[in-house]
Scaffold this motif. Sequence first.
Motif, PDB file in Angstrom:
ATOM      1  N   ASP A 194       0.845  -1.195   0.000  1.00 51.15           N
ATOM      2  CA  ASP A 194       0.000   0.000   0.000  1.00 51.15           C
ATOM      3  C   ASP A 194       0.877   1.240   0.000  1.00 51.15           C
ATOM      4  OD1 ASP A 194      -2.447  -1.294   0.024  1.00 51.15           O
ATOM      5  OD2 ASP A 194      -2.572  -1.345   2.222  1.00 51.15           O
ATOM      6  N   PRO A 195       0.458   2.298  -0.691  1.00 53.84           N
ATOM      7  CA  PRO A 195       1.231   3.545  -0.680  1.00 53.84           C
ATOM      8  C   PRO A 195       1.333   4.119   0.735  1.00 53.84           C
ATOM      9  CG  PRO A 195      -0.481   3.616  -2.370  1.00 53.84           C
ATOM     10  CD  PRO A 195      -0.736   2.400  -1.535  1.00 53.84           C
ATOM     11  N   ALA A 196       2.397   4.865   0.966  1.00 50.54           N
ATOM     12  CA  ALA A 196       2.585   5.494   2.276  1.00 50.54           C
ATOM     13  C   ALA A 196       1.455   6.473   2.554  1.00 50.54           C
ATOM     14  CB  ALA A 196       3.931   6.210   2.318  1.00 50.54           C
ATOM     15  N   SER A 197       0.862   7.017   1.474  1.00 52.38           N
ATOM     16  CA  SER A 197      -0.216   7.998   1.651  1.00 52.38           C
ATOM     17  C   SER A 197      -1.531   7.350   2.071  1.00 52.38           C
ATOM     18  CB  SER A 197      -0.430   8.752   0.337  1.00 52.38           C
ATOM     19  OG  SER A 197      -0.603   7.823  -0.721  1.00 52.38           O
ATOM     20  N   THR A 198      -1.570   6.006   2.104  1.00 50.89           N
ATOM     21  CA  THR A 198      -2.796   5.321   2.527  1.00 50.89           C
ATOM     22  C   THR A 198      -3.155   5.729   3.945  1.00 50.89           C
ATOM     23  OG1 THR A 198      -2.085   3.424   1.240  1.00 50.89           O
ATOM     24  CG2 THR A 198      -3.862   3.045   2.811  1.00 50.89           C
ATOM     25  N   ASN A 199      -4.417   6.068   4.135  1.00 51.58           N
ATOM     26  CA  ASN A 199      -4.848   6.380   5.501  1.00 51.58           C
ATOM     27  C   ASN A 199      -4.865   5.103   6.316  1.00 51.58           C
ATOM     28  OD1 ASN A 199      -5.301   9.089   4.870  1.00 51.58           O
ATOM     29  ND2 ASN A 199      -7.322   8.586   4.035  1.00 51.58           N
ATOM     30  N   GLY A 200      -4.614   5.212   7.586  1.00 56.47           N
ATOM     31  CA  GLY A 200      -4.768   4.055   8.461  1.00 56.47           C
ATOM     32  C   GLY A 200      -3.486   3.284   8.649  1.00 56.47           C
ATOM     33  N   PRO A 201      -3.554   2.275   9.510  1.00 55.41           N
ATOM     34  CA  PRO A 201      -2.369   1.525   9.898  1.00 55.41           C
ATOM     35  C   PRO A 201      -1.814   0.667   8.769  1.00 55.41           C
ATOM     36  CG  PRO A 201      -4.375   0.569  10.862  1.00 55.41           C
ATOM     37  CD  PRO A 201      -4.783   1.807  10.165  1.00 55.41           C
TER      38      PRO A 201
END
Length: 604
Positions: A194-201
Amino acid sequence: MLRRNRWTAALLAMAFGLPVGCAPRVEKRFERHVRYLADDAREGRGVGSRGLELSADYIAREFKRAGLMPAGDQGTYFQAFPMTLHRELTDEARLSLGAAAGPLALGADFTPLSFSSNEAFSGEVVFAGYGIVSEDPKWDDFAHVDLKGKVALMLTGEPAGWADKDGFPTRHSLLQHKVYNAKDRGAAAIVFVDPASTNGPDRLPRFDADSPDDYGLPAFQATRAVAERVLAAGGAAALPSLEADLAAGRMASKALAGVTADGAAGFVRRESPTWNVCGMIDGEGPLSNEWIVLGAHYDHLGIRKPMGRKFKGGKAVADDEPPQIHNGADDNASGVAGLIEVARMFQRDARPRRSVMFVAFSAEESGLHGSKFFVANSPIPVDRIVGMLNMDMIGRLNPDTRELTVFGVGCGEGFGEILRWASAGLNLKLLTTDDPGGRSDHAAFVAKKVPSLHLYTGSHTDYHRPSDDTHLVNFAGGAEVTRLVYGIARELADREARLEFVEVKSSEEQRGMTGFRVVMGLTPNYTDTSQPGMGVDGVSPEGPAQLAGMQAGDRILSIGGKMVNNVYDYMASTRNNKAGDVVEVVVIRGGERKVLSVTLAGAR
Ligand SMILES: [Zn+2]
């Protein structure tokens, strides 16, 4: 000229309104079969369930009472075949991304994805951006890297700014597209992150054991923490900076020098046996080595979360309904009831000239598996099957319109004439379609060039929903359809010459439809092509169609200026639209033309 034979008397009786073999009894038994099969105790007849086994036993008992001989394996009524039920992850699941990443634990650091293939792989690791290839906007994450035999480390999602104004991602973000992009370029495996910009853990997706998909490439997801270690070891920038480059349109793909990966998804497939239930009547005389097949599937969806889209304020929303029993009274307890009653009607009259095979198919809902297995492992020579009649959903005859759809009339020379004759004296209005369609078990027979019909009382808003239940079934209507099927079958069994098979170009194939990107929230009428346009059988509450003022009973004439004459036109009309687009929909309601503005929702 059609042969009119021993059962002409019965037909005449019908024409004069005298019930054949005591009509109320056919209706009563039809009801009893539906009540048994669609009872909650049958658990929705899912493959692998006790309820499906009980149903198979019931059908075999009824076949026996109707005088059919067993036609399954080893003198029984049952033709067994294995079905893959689900996949289970085992300790064999492993992934190594080189020394720098350290030992990786299943579930904590990585997971195989549910569409992964199972073979072991190894190869050098290449960072391949989002794994997107696109014409508009112009984009190719693979332009400057060689993936042959390599393991692609790829981001999920898509570059910032690609989603539409409502935040709906484009189809380029679909993992399936990315897998096929990598596969086309010879990749040995894929590891998503998942991209680092993904919200959440920094979490991993759940392995979906029930997914039937296998995209043909080992596919994993690793956590961002693992990916950062791998990128650093291979001399690449950290995720946030790679994503910034990509968002600015700078390709960031790069071979990660010295980093190799190996692993295997390591799941096992659990199989369960299931059964087609087969019974037969031996024909009499020289034509008895030819066959008619009558079929109806008896499985349904089991106990599961209801499918279908829910809408809120014009947008598709995730629905959180708990699992429910899907009784499938119309789909397809009704067809099985018809199958049993046609068997009884055959027994009442003289022996047919051709032999007749009755098959209640299993595993239809998950992909026509029972009928495909039957034709591939047929107890009778497939080239001697001269006709197939499939009953799938015959329980919802509308008492006012009396409309019955018959698919496939074009695929047998003479079907039209037989239908006209067999329906004489019956209170049915036939809507015929040349195309046999591919949505039910007859398709396996059409593929073997067997002239085949599919009989169907039409779609409804309870289709594949828990509400497809017994109290909504028209038993008398089902009994009437059963009489028609018997009439057609009897003629196919007794006529001198067999029907010529005719290849019908399917409108579905011609247009090559795949998937939906946008939805309107309506139930199309698949069958009534007697007037221009496409009928609307229902609109979803709070869906785009309803919010625009569309009503059940409307006929859609055009969408966005494109003519709509059937469900394929309907699907094709919005294939280049995206969520939030407003399309002009012209409908006819009570003879009056109305123009509605529908704001399309994204498919979820
Ligand atoms: Zn069905």
